[in-house]
Design a protein around this motif. Structure first.
Motif, PDB file in Angstrom:
ATOM      1  N   MET B   1      28.337  -6.797  19.968  1.00  0.00           N
ATOM      2  CA  MET B   1      28.108  -5.663  20.769  1.00  0.00           C
ATOM      3  C   MET B   1      27.791  -6.234  22.103  1.00  0.00           C
ATOM      4  SD  MET B   1      25.825  -2.460  19.761  1.00  0.00           S
ATOM      5  CE  MET B   1      24.863  -1.540  21.270  1.00  0.00           C
ATOM      6  N   THR B   2      28.211  -5.839  23.059  1.00  0.00           N
ATOM      7  CA  THR B   2      27.935  -6.401  24.371  1.00  0.00           C
ATOM      8  C   THR B   2      26.365  -6.032  24.738  1.00  0.00           C
ATOM      9  OG1 THR B   2      29.965  -5.980  25.185  1.00  0.00           O
ATOM     10  CG2 THR B   2      28.369  -6.315  26.778  1.00  0.00           C
ATOM     11  N   THR B   3      25.783  -6.828  25.316  1.00  0.00           N
ATOM     12  CA  THR B   3      24.158  -6.329  25.632  1.00  0.00           C
ATOM     13  C   THR B   3      24.037  -6.389  27.313  1.00  0.00           C
ATOM     14  OG1 THR B   3      23.180  -8.702  25.668  1.00  0.00           O
ATOM     15  CG2 THR B   3      23.389  -7.425  23.643  1.00  0.00           C
ATOM     16  N   ILE B   4      23.126  -5.953  27.857  1.00  0.00           N
ATOM     17  CA  ILE B   4      22.665  -6.053  29.293  1.00  0.00           C
ATOM     18  C   ILE B   4      22.492  -7.514  29.457  1.00  0.00           C
ATOM     19  CG2 ILE B   4      20.441  -5.629  28.811  1.00  0.00           C
ATOM     20  CD1 ILE B   4      20.316  -3.481  31.214  1.00  0.00           C
ATOM     21  N   ARG B   5      21.818  -8.401  28.758  1.00  0.00           N
ATOM     22  CA  ARG B   5      21.607  -9.610  29.019  1.00  0.00           C
ATOM     23  C   ARG B   5      22.859 -10.413  29.155  1.00  0.00           C
ATOM     24  NH1 ARG B   5      16.843 -11.655  28.138  1.00  0.00           N
ATOM     25  NH2 ARG B   5      16.149 -10.131  27.277  1.00  0.00           N
ATOM     26  N   GLN B   6      23.761 -10.257  28.324  1.00  0.00           N
ATOM     27  CA  GLN B   6      25.314 -10.784  28.523  1.00  0.00           C
ATOM     28  C   GLN B   6      26.013 -10.491  29.729  1.00  0.00           C
ATOM     29  OE1 GLN B   6      26.743  -9.322  25.081  1.00  0.00           O
ATOM     30  NE2 GLN B   6      27.255 -11.364  24.265  1.00  0.00           N
ATOM     31  N   ILE B   7      25.894  -9.150  30.386  1.00  0.00           N
ATOM     32  CA  ILE B   7      26.402  -8.733  31.617  1.00  0.00           C
ATOM     33  C   ILE B   7      25.601  -9.503  32.754  1.00  0.00           C
ATOM     34  CG2 ILE B   7      26.580  -6.825  32.962  1.00  0.00           C
ATOM     35  CD1 ILE B   7      26.671  -4.980  30.678  1.00  0.00           C
ATOM     36  N   ALA B   8      24.133  -9.666  32.548  1.00  0.00           N
ATOM     37  CA  ALA B   8      23.575 -10.222  33.625  1.00  0.00           C
ATOM     38  C   ALA B   8      24.149 -11.840  33.786  1.00  0.00           C
ATOM     39  CB  ALA B   8      22.140 -10.249  33.469  1.00  0.00           C
ATOM     40  N   LYS B   9      24.024 -12.252  32.533  1.00  0.00           N
ATOM     41  CA  LYS B   9      24.751 -13.663  32.712  1.00  0.00           C
ATOM     42  C   LYS B   9      25.852 -13.958  33.429  1.00  0.00           C
ATOM     43  CE  LYS B   9      24.627 -17.645  29.544  1.00  0.00           C
ATOM     44  NZ  LYS B   9      24.481 -18.104  28.217  1.00  0.00           N
ATOM     45  N   LEU B  10      27.057 -13.037  33.029  1.00  0.00           N
ATOM     46  CA  LEU B  10      28.277 -13.053  33.480  1.00  0.00           C
ATOM     47  C   LEU B  10      28.379 -12.767  35.026  1.00  0.00           C
ATOM     48  CD1 LEU B  10      30.371 -11.356  30.632  1.00  0.00           C
ATOM     49  CD2 LEU B  10      30.778 -13.798  31.634  1.00  0.00           C
ATOM     50  N   ALA B  11      27.358 -11.798  35.315  1.00  0.00           N
ATOM     51  CA  ALA B  11      27.303 -11.442  36.820  1.00  0.00           C
ATOM     52  C   ALA B  11      26.452 -12.596  37.725  1.00  0.00           C
ATOM     53  CB  ALA B  11      26.893 -10.092  36.961  1.00  0.00           C
ATOM     54  N   ASN B  12      26.032 -13.327  37.012  1.00  0.00           N
ATOM     55  CA  ASN B  12      24.899 -14.180  37.663  1.00  0.00           C
ATOM     56  C   ASN B  12      23.960 -13.336  38.388  1.00  0.00           C
ATOM     57  OD1 ASN B  12      24.058 -16.877  38.080  1.00  0.00           O
ATOM     58  ND2 ASN B  12      25.118 -17.109  39.896  1.00  0.00           N
ATOM     59  N   VAL B  13      23.361 -12.525  37.743  1.00  0.00           N
ATOM     60  CA  VAL B  13      22.054 -11.665  38.256  1.00  0.00           C
ATOM     61  C   VAL B  13      21.117 -11.489  37.053  1.00  0.00           C
ATOM     62  CG1 VAL B  13      23.573 -10.512  39.977  1.00  0.00           C
ATOM     63  CG2 VAL B  13      23.240  -9.257  37.743  1.00  0.00           C
ATOM     64  N   SER B  14      20.097 -10.935  37.703  1.00  0.00           N
ATOM     65  CA  SER B  14      18.742 -10.455  36.892  1.00  0.00           C
ATOM     66  C   SER B  14      19.245  -9.329  35.918  1.00  0.00           C
ATOM     67  CB  SER B  14      17.414 -10.321  37.360  1.00  0.00           C
ATOM     68  OG  SER B  14      17.537  -9.327  38.073  1.00  0.00           O
ATOM     69  N   VAL B  15      18.363  -9.309  34.677  1.00  0.00           N
ATOM     70  CA  VAL B  15      19.025  -8.089  33.729  1.00  0.00           C
ATOM     71  C   VAL B  15      18.160  -6.974  34.521  1.00  0.00           C
ATOM     72  CG1 VAL B  15      17.620  -7.191  31.612  1.00  0.00           C
ATOM     73  CG2 VAL B  15      18.481  -9.545  31.573  1.00  0.00           C
ATOM     74  N   SER B  16      17.209  -7.205  35.325  1.00  0.00           N
ATOM     75  CA  SER B  16      16.853  -5.865  36.109  1.00  0.00           C
ATOM     76  C   SER B  16      17.759  -5.526  37.222  1.00  0.00           C
ATOM     77  CB  SER B  16      15.406  -6.171  36.601  1.00  0.00           C
ATOM     78  OG  SER B  16      15.196  -7.411  37.437  1.00  0.00           O
ATOM     79  N   THR B  17      18.567  -6.238  37.712  1.00  0.00           N
ATOM     80  CA  THR B  17      19.390  -5.867  38.419  1.00  0.00           C
ATOM     81  C   THR B  17      20.711  -5.031  37.961  1.00  0.00           C
ATOM     82  OG1 THR B  17      19.222  -7.735  40.229  1.00  0.00           O
ATOM     83  CG2 THR B  17      21.358  -6.489  40.270  1.00  0.00           C
ATOM     84  N   VAL B  18      20.965  -5.520  36.864  1.00  0.00           N
ATOM     85  CA  VAL B  18      22.041  -4.870  35.723  1.00  0.00           C
ATOM     86  C   VAL B  18      21.363  -3.518  35.576  1.00  0.00           C
ATOM     87  CG1 VAL B  18      23.444  -4.675  33.954  1.00  0.00           C
ATOM     88  CG2 VAL B  18      22.938  -6.911  34.927  1.00  0.00           C
ATOM     89  N   SER B  19      20.280  -3.450  35.463  1.00  0.00           N
ATOM     90  CA  SER B  19      19.536  -2.168  34.874  1.00  0.00           C
ATOM     91  C   SER B  19      19.545  -1.124  36.203  1.00  0.00           C
ATOM     92  CB  SER B  19      18.120  -2.443  34.336  1.00  0.00           C
ATOM     93  OG  SER B  19      17.482  -1.223  34.265  1.00  0.00           O
ATOM     94  N   ARG B  20      19.248  -1.882  37.114  1.00  0.00           N
ATOM     95  CA  ARG B  20      19.279  -0.830  38.567  1.00  0.00           C
ATOM     96  C   ARG B  20      20.570  -0.277  38.578  1.00  0.00           C
ATOM     97  NH1 ARG B  20      14.979  -4.445  40.599  1.00  0.00           N
ATOM     98  NH2 ARG B  20      16.480  -5.805  41.549  1.00  0.00           N
ATOM     99  N   VAL B  21      21.884  -1.043  38.481  1.00  0.00           N
ATOM    100  CA  VAL B  21      23.127  -0.765  38.637  1.00  0.00           C
ATOM    101  C   VAL B  21      23.396   0.328  37.584  1.00  0.00           C
ATOM    102  CG1 VAL B  21      25.472  -1.163  38.404  1.00  0.00           C
ATOM    103  CG2 VAL B  21      23.830  -2.874  39.813  1.00  0.00           C
ATOM    104  N   LEU B  22      22.806   0.339  36.412  1.00  0.00           N
ATOM    105  CA  LEU B  22      23.377   1.086  35.324  1.00  0.00           C
ATOM    106  C   LEU B  22      22.659   2.680  35.825  1.00  0.00           C
ATOM    107  CD1 LEU B  22      22.945  -0.950  32.132  1.00  0.00           C
ATOM    108  CD2 LEU B  22      24.895   0.043  33.031  1.00  0.00           C
TER     109      LEU B  22
END
Lengths: 325, 325
Positions: B1-22
């Motif tokens: 299962m994909t996690t927000i942490r994996q997305i952050a790593k792949l996009a080379n941004v912080s977890v909170s940036t991914v959260s802001r996008v979501l």
């Protein structure tokens, strides 16, 4: 934090018995139910339903998007959905879009985010391709025709309905016919306009743009249409109106101005709102409550059978003659 | 299962940036937003909103219980709630009770189970003491008067409204007055009947039970009332009717039978449904959309301020004179 296990221990019953009490399951001895409930109340225990959803993957919520809740056509569809949903213990998440595409996208995102088990779209603003993507998350049913293979639909054929109205008026001898519709460029309006043009074409008549009215949504809009008609030098002798509340409003205002219905202006409506009955409006019934009932059944069938089969149900229009034509 | 942490790593941004996008947060660079969204789409990642609720403890859902969705009084309250809810990004969970107490209990249980952040009860079937218990879980607002200190309310004073109607008719010289109301024993009906009796009492007149009609909910019910009136040897000269769709239906059917309104029967309604305007019914406006708007604001205020203060707002009735009296 109290857990279901602690309650079971205190009540000296199994965890599954506590679960049955919490879920109002019928097969629990009455005394046991009372004992367990007493402990639940004493500890002020509340199961968090979001945690339950997380484990069950089901919300028992059906989403519904519609332009306006305070509109008899849509509240009648809603009534049909509500009746069927109650039978399956489903709750309604209602999203009023005000015809704003962004608002519709919000409820589609909620579908994607598993806030609901499916979505019924009473009308739709987003493109089919976009809806198709969302339908991969959960079943979508539209209450208008759609050309997306993965989305079920139950619909009135609005071309057919408008064409039936046109042919009915033409048969009565009318050639000067106007129309009055809601949103200018909606999916339904496009088909209605086509039926209007082709109906006139069948008797070799060119449409007169002074006799066509668009963006008529409220009773006040109907009143304004009537006032514009009164001002015209050359008036149509008949009007096809998409909604009966508008037809009723036009009839009232036009008669108030001394123009006789149907002698000087015949009016035909295209839905089954009760206000049409009260104002004696001849109408092509749209059976909106039936649309809602069918829509829920289609959703529920998709949810409960493994088949990925989609269905498209066309509800037949029906002429109801009254004094307005 | 994909996690927000994996997305952050792949996009080379912080977890909170991914959260802001979501969460569609505004302060994200447009390029970053596109990059992150591309990865989200590629992995077909969907945040599970039930998990989000679990961590945030907030659902952004307001529950609404009402007897019928397909009724102009209630759909107009719903419209008011929908308008205010949209401003605060709240979604509506609508429960149609059909005046079944068990159905109302279901939505109260949903409140307890944190499926929603609060509940607006357009009418209520359960006792105040029972509602009080549920109000300890989340704010409840009723759209009728209530005597529960922990539950806010916004309401029409239905005694006052009916009494205003009675006094208006009495001032016009009527003494033979009947009424027509919905549910026989509801909270509102009890007050309406009291106003009726006390109104007559003020001019020394005893009520005539042949002239009082209860359980009138639909347009067809109004038609039946008119048919019963036609059959009477001794008819009332005036009728106070709780809902304008019933008043309209009575006016239509009674006139169809050759009885003149207002000369032989005056009719006054007690709400603000647009159908009252179309049928020229004199009415005491209930401002139902306003009720809905106020109700949502009261809920939202309770939710967003720490105060446990409850408010009770009485909306003032307003006489609109038309040709039916």
């Amino acid at each position: 934090m109290t857990t279901i296990r602690q309650i079971a221990k205190l009540a000296n019953v199994s965890v599954s018995t506590v679960s049955r009490v919490l879920n109002n399951h019928p097969y629990v001895n009455e005394q046991t139910r009372n004992d367990v409930q007493a402990i639940i109340d004493q500890l002020n225990y509340t199961p968090n339903s979001n945690a339950i959803h997380l484990s069950k993957g089901k919300t028992n919520v059906i989403g519904i998007s519609l332009p306006l809740v305070n509109n008899q056509y849509y509240s009648s569809i809603l009534e049909g959905i509500a009746k069927e949903a109650a039978k399956e213990n489903y709750h309604l998440m209602v999203c009023q879009t005000n015809n704003d595409k962004k608002k519709e996208e919000e409820i589609l995102q909620m579908l994607r985010n598993k806030k609901m088990d499916g979505l019924i779209m009473c009308s739709k603003l987003n493109e089919g391709s976009s809806l198709e993507m969302f339908s991969t998350y959960a079943p979508i049913v539209t209450c208008e025709a759609n050309d997306v293979p993965s989305i079920s639909s139950v619909y009135m054929n609005h071309y057919e309905t408008f064409r039936m109205s046109m042919d009915y008026l033409i048969q009565k001898g009318h050639t000067k016919i106007g129309y009055c519709i809601g949103r200018k460029n909606s999916f339904n309006s496009t088909h209605r306009k086509q039926a209007y043009i082709e109906g006139l074409h069948s008797i070799g008549v060119t449409p007169n743009t002074n006799w066509t009215f668009e963006e008529c949504l409220t009773i006040d809009d109907g009143k304004h249409v009537a006032q514009q008609l009164v001002q015209l030098d050359q008036r149509p002798t008949a009007l096809v109106v998409s909604c009966n509340h508008i037809a009723a409003s036009i009839r009232k205002e036009i008669e108030r101005n001394g123009i006789q219905v149907p002698e000087q202006l015949a009016i035909i409506g295209c839905d089954d709102q009760p206000i049409g009955d009260l104002f004696d409006i001849t109408t092509i019934s749209s059976q909106s409550e039936q649309l809602g009932k069918h829509a829920f059944r289609l959703f529920f069938k998709r949810l409960t059978t493994e088949q990925q089969l989609n269905e498209h149900i066309e509800v037949s229009p029906q002429l109801i003659e009254r004094t307005s034509t």
